[in-house]
Every structure is written in structure tokens, then in C-alpha cells.
Design a protein around this motif. Structure first.
Motif, short mmCIF file in Angstrom:
data_model
loop_
_atom_site.label_atom_id
_atom_site.label_comp_id
_atom_site.label_asym_id
_atom_site.label_seq_id
_atom_site.Cartn_x
_atom_site.Cartn_y
_atom_site.Cartn_z
N SER A 284 0.80 -1.21 0.00
CA SER A 284 0.00 0.00 0.00
C SER A 284 0.83 1.26 0.00
O SER A 284 0.33 2.33 -0.29
N CYS A 285 2.11 1.14 0.32
CA CYS A 285 2.95 2.33 0.41
C CYS A 285 4.34 2.03 -0.12
O CYS A 285 4.98 1.07 0.31
N MET B 245 -1.37 -7.33 -9.15
CA MET B 245 -2.73 -7.41 -9.67
C MET B 245 -3.72 -7.94 -8.63
O MET B 245 -4.80 -7.36 -8.47
N PRO B 246 -3.39 -9.01 -7.88
CA PRO B 246 -4.31 -9.44 -6.82
C PRO B 246 -4.53 -8.37 -5.75
O PRO B 246 -5.65 -8.19 -5.26
N ASP B 247 -3.45 -7.63 -5.40
CA ASP B 247 -3.59 -6.57 -4.41
C ASP B 247 -4.53 -5.48 -4.90
O ASP B 247 -5.38 -4.98 -4.15
N CYS B 248 -4.37 -5.08 -6.17
CA CYS B 248 -5.24 -4.04 -6.74
C CYS B 248 -6.69 -4.53 -6.82
O CYS B 248 -7.63 -3.79 -6.50
N GLN C 14 -8.14 -6.77 -4.95
CA GLN C 14 -8.67 -6.83 -3.59
C GLN C 14 -8.98 -5.45 -3.05
O GLN C 14 -9.98 -5.23 -2.37
N HIS C 15 -8.10 -4.51 -3.37
CA HIS C 15 -8.28 -3.13 -2.91
C HIS C 15 -9.60 -2.57 -3.42
O HIS C 15 -10.39 -2.00 -2.65
N ALA D 121 -5.74 -0.68 -13.45
CA ALA D 121 -5.68 -0.16 -12.08
C ALA D 121 -4.28 -0.36 -11.49
O ALA D 121 -3.75 0.51 -10.80
N THR D 122 -3.67 -1.51 -11.78
CA THR D 122 -2.31 -1.79 -11.31
C THR D 122 -1.32 -0.82 -11.93
O THR D 122 -0.43 -0.30 -11.25
#
Length: 395
Positions: A4-5, A236-239, A241-242, A339-340
Motif C-alpha cells: 500500500s505504500c 494485480m491481486p492486491d489491486c 482486492q483493494h 488499475a495496477t
């Protein structure tokens, strides 16, 4: 998002270690700090050719005397610019110093007293002008990679590769002096060791439509595959999920109407790049088809790997003046990858823009009449200052 950062700082060991201990933070090295370290390591090396050392010391002595004797006004009267003094905390300050002395060379005999002209012959050797020419590429790198209005993260792998090629050419160029060749060779070794490339840099380059195959061509399949795996398994999974957390069941609608997810702005302005040889060389990459090769219909992908593979099958294409951010905002075919890409391209390549902001806040608080400013008011003043520098427009 787990990632996230992302923090971009210099290579200070303590700072790097502190950020790397934080599992929710990703640390990146500042590209401009890296390049500055490479130059500093070379010019402070005991192996630096003696005539280069002598010329640099002669420059420093002349600049110190001109400053002390307040002779810069005489240079201005003669139509020359004032001499610049080296400052270790400023990037490319040594290049600015030697260039200012070289530009004022014709007027210096008129300005300096006879007893202070002994250093001038040391600055007439070809190696001195060759040093200025070689260091000018590092100044161009600083200007391009410290931009604050346009994405820069994807540029670091491109600049490093082209800088290495240019220095290699200079090191073998028999038309320049042996000292110039030696400096180019030493700088090449320093750039290789000091300018660090990390997975996110390669990811950003892959997610640029003009340079998506650059990593594979220039750094090899291993680097390319590592970055692609990181995109597929992590980013991509993080985006996804976000945005699932933000939008809940509305994520499916946003995938079919990606402007809802990514924003729809056409106000992005591309800052014109300076016409420097190395940048012209970089711009020559990516001469693929000007069309995307995709149909207008949205394709639902069953996995992140399938979406990424679909993107990689699209030929390289130039943006033709369009901002990379607007390109991904308008991307209808790869919503999660878009998005990523927007997240990755929002990461700066350098910490210079934030350091400039710190300098602004320092100048504001240095005024004794503003010693009681609150943090909130200081923040607002810094924002207003930024708006004014950008022509009063919110970027």
C-alpha cells in the motif's frame, strides 16, 4: 492493498534498513541519488586521471577567488553568467561549476588579476571539455527523472541502459583523449554498481505500451519474467482486492465500465522532454503498430495471468503525445491491469520533488515573522506555492 505504500529515498544504510523492516512498506532507491553517487565515486577516486584532478582543483580555486573578491558582477558586465560554486548537497553541482567556468573562459583573463591566472592553462586541455560533455548526460538524467508532473518510474531502466551504452562508446572513442576515455570507463563501472534497479522499475517499464519488451530485450528474460510474475502474483491481486474492498459487488460493473474504476480525465499534460542525445536514443524504441490490435468489446478474463498475457500480446506502440496515465484510464480491455498500472505509474522515480517541497517549507519558516505558524497553515502555504509554480492549476 498489501503493497500500500512505496517509499523512495536515498541509499543511506540506516534509512534503507528502517524501511525494509516494515512489512507494509516497499523501499525504492532514488534514481537521482544513485546517479549522483556514481559521479561522486568516480571523481573522488584515486584512479582519476591527474589532469582531470588538476583541472577540477583549478576550477574550485578560481570560483572561490571570484566569489571572495566579488568579481561575478564584472562577469555579468562582460555578458557572461556568474560562476557557480560546488555544493556537495546539491545534485550535479560540480558539473554546474566546471561548466560555468568553461562558459566564462574568454572573460576570465580580463576579470582575474595576473597572479590568479595560473590555473587557466590547465582548463584548456581537451579532457576538460570532454569531462563537461560526459557529465552533461547526468544533468539531463537528473532533469528528466526528477519531474513531478509526469510518471518517471518506467524511465530508470531505460536511462541506465542508454547511459551505460553511451559511456561505453565514449570509453572506446579514439577521437577523445585518453583521460576522457578513462573517465567514461570509470563512470560506467560506477553507474553499474550504484544505480539500482528493482522489480517495480521493471514492472513500470513493462506497463508502458512503448517499452513493454524493453526489459526482455536489454536486461534478459530472467528480469522480464521476474517482473511479470510479480505483477501477476502480487500487484494485480492486491489491486483487485483493494477495489473489491472499496466497491464491494460493484467491482463487476466497474470492470465492464472501467472509467468508473479508473477515473476519466483528459487534462493530463505531457511536459516536453529536453532534446538531449540520450533521450533521443530512448525515444527511438518502440516502433510497433500504432493500433492496439484489440477489439472494442470487453473480454472477461478468468485469471490475472490471462489478462497479463493478453496485454503482452499487444504490439508495442507509441503514445503519440498522450499521457501514459490517460492511456491507462481509457484502457477498456484490461481493467485490473489498468488499475495496477495507474498505481505503479504514480510512484515517483526520485525523491527530488518532495525534497523541493521541504526546501519551500524551510524558506517559509525561516522568516522570523512566521515563527508561530501551525503545521496545518504551513501545509496550505506549501500547496499554494506549488499551485503558483504550476500556473495556478491543480495537476
Amino acid at each position: 492493498m498489501t503493497t500500500s505504500c512505496v517509499v523512495v529515498t536515498d541509499n543511506d544504510a540506516a534509512t534503507k534498513a528502517a524501511f525494509n523492516k516494515q512489512s507494509h512498506l516497499t523501499w525504492l532507491s532514488c534514481a537521482v541519488h544513485d546517479a549522483n553517487l556514481a559521479v561522486k565515486q568516480t571523481l573522488q577516486s584515486a584512479a582519476l586521471p591527474n589532469e582531470i584532478k588538476v583541472a577540477i582543483e583549478a576550477c574550485k580555486e578560481i570560483v572561490r577567488y571570484v566569489k571572495k573578491a566579488q568579481l561575478n558582477s564584472k562577469l555579468l558586465e562582460l555578458g557572461k553568467k556568474s560562476l557557480k560554486q560546488e555544493c556537495e548537497t546539491r545534485f550535479n553541482s560540480l558539473w554546474n561549476m566546471v561548466r560555468s567556468v568553461n562558459d566564462a573562459m574568454a572573460a576570465l583573463p580580463e576579470v582575474l588579476p595576473i597572479e590568479r591566472r595560473g590555473g587557466l592553462p590547465k582548463l584548456t586541455k581537451p579532457s576538460f571539455t570532454e569531462l563537461i560533455s560526459i557529465l552533461s548526460h547526468f544533468d539531463a538524467l537528473t532533469r528528466e527523472l526528477s519531474a513531478s508532473k509526469v510518471p518517471t518510474l518506467f524511465l530508470k531502466p531505460l536511462w541506465k541502459k542508454e547511459l551505460m551504452k553511451l559511456l561505453n562508446e565514449k570509453s572506446k572513442d579514439r577521437s577523445i583523449s585518453a583521460a576522457g576515455q578513462k573517465v567514461a570507463s570509470m563512470l560506467m563501472d560506477s553507474v553499474e554498481s550504484k544505480v539500482q534497479l528493482q522489480t517495480l522499475h521493471f514492472c513500470a517499464t513493462i506497463l508502458h505500451p512503448q517499452f513493454k519488451y524493453f526489459v526482455q530485450r536489454e536486461y534478459g528474460a530472467e528480469c522480464h519474467n521476474e517482473a511479470a510474475d510479480f505483477l501477476e502474483s502480487k500487484m494485480m491481486p492486491d489491486c483487485a482486492q483493494h477495489f473489491q474492498d472499496l466497491l464491494g459487488d460493484g467491482i463487476e460493473d466497474c470492470q465492464r465500465q472501467p472509467n468508473n474504476l479508473l477515473g476519466n480525465s483528459s487534462s493530463e499534460q505531457q511536459i516536453p522532454m529536453s532534446h538531449v542525445n540520450i533521450w533521443d536514443r530512448i525515444q527511438s524504441y518502440g516502433c510497433g503498430s500504432s493500433s492496439s490490435g484489440l477489439s472494442e468489446d470487453f473480454t472477461a478474463f478468468t485469471s490475472h495471468a490471462e489478462e497479463l498475457a493478453s496485454w503482452m500480446c499487444v504490439p508495442e506502440r507509441k503514445l503519440e503525445g498522450k499521457s501514459i496515465l490517460n492511456y491507462w484510464r481509457e484502457q477498456k480491455h484490461h481493467p485490473i491491469l489498468a488499475a495496477t498500472a495507474l498505481f505503479i505509474h504514480s510512484i515517483p522515480c526520485s525523491s527530488i520533488p518532495s525534497e523541493r517541497l521541504f526546501s519551500v517549507s524551510g524558506r517559509i519558516t525561516a522568516d522570523p515573522r512566521r515563527s508561530s505558524l501551525s503545521a496545518d497553515k504551513l501545509s496550505k502555504l506549501c500547496v499554494i506555492n506549488s499551485f503558483k509554480k504550476n500556473g495556478g492549476k491543480i495537476e
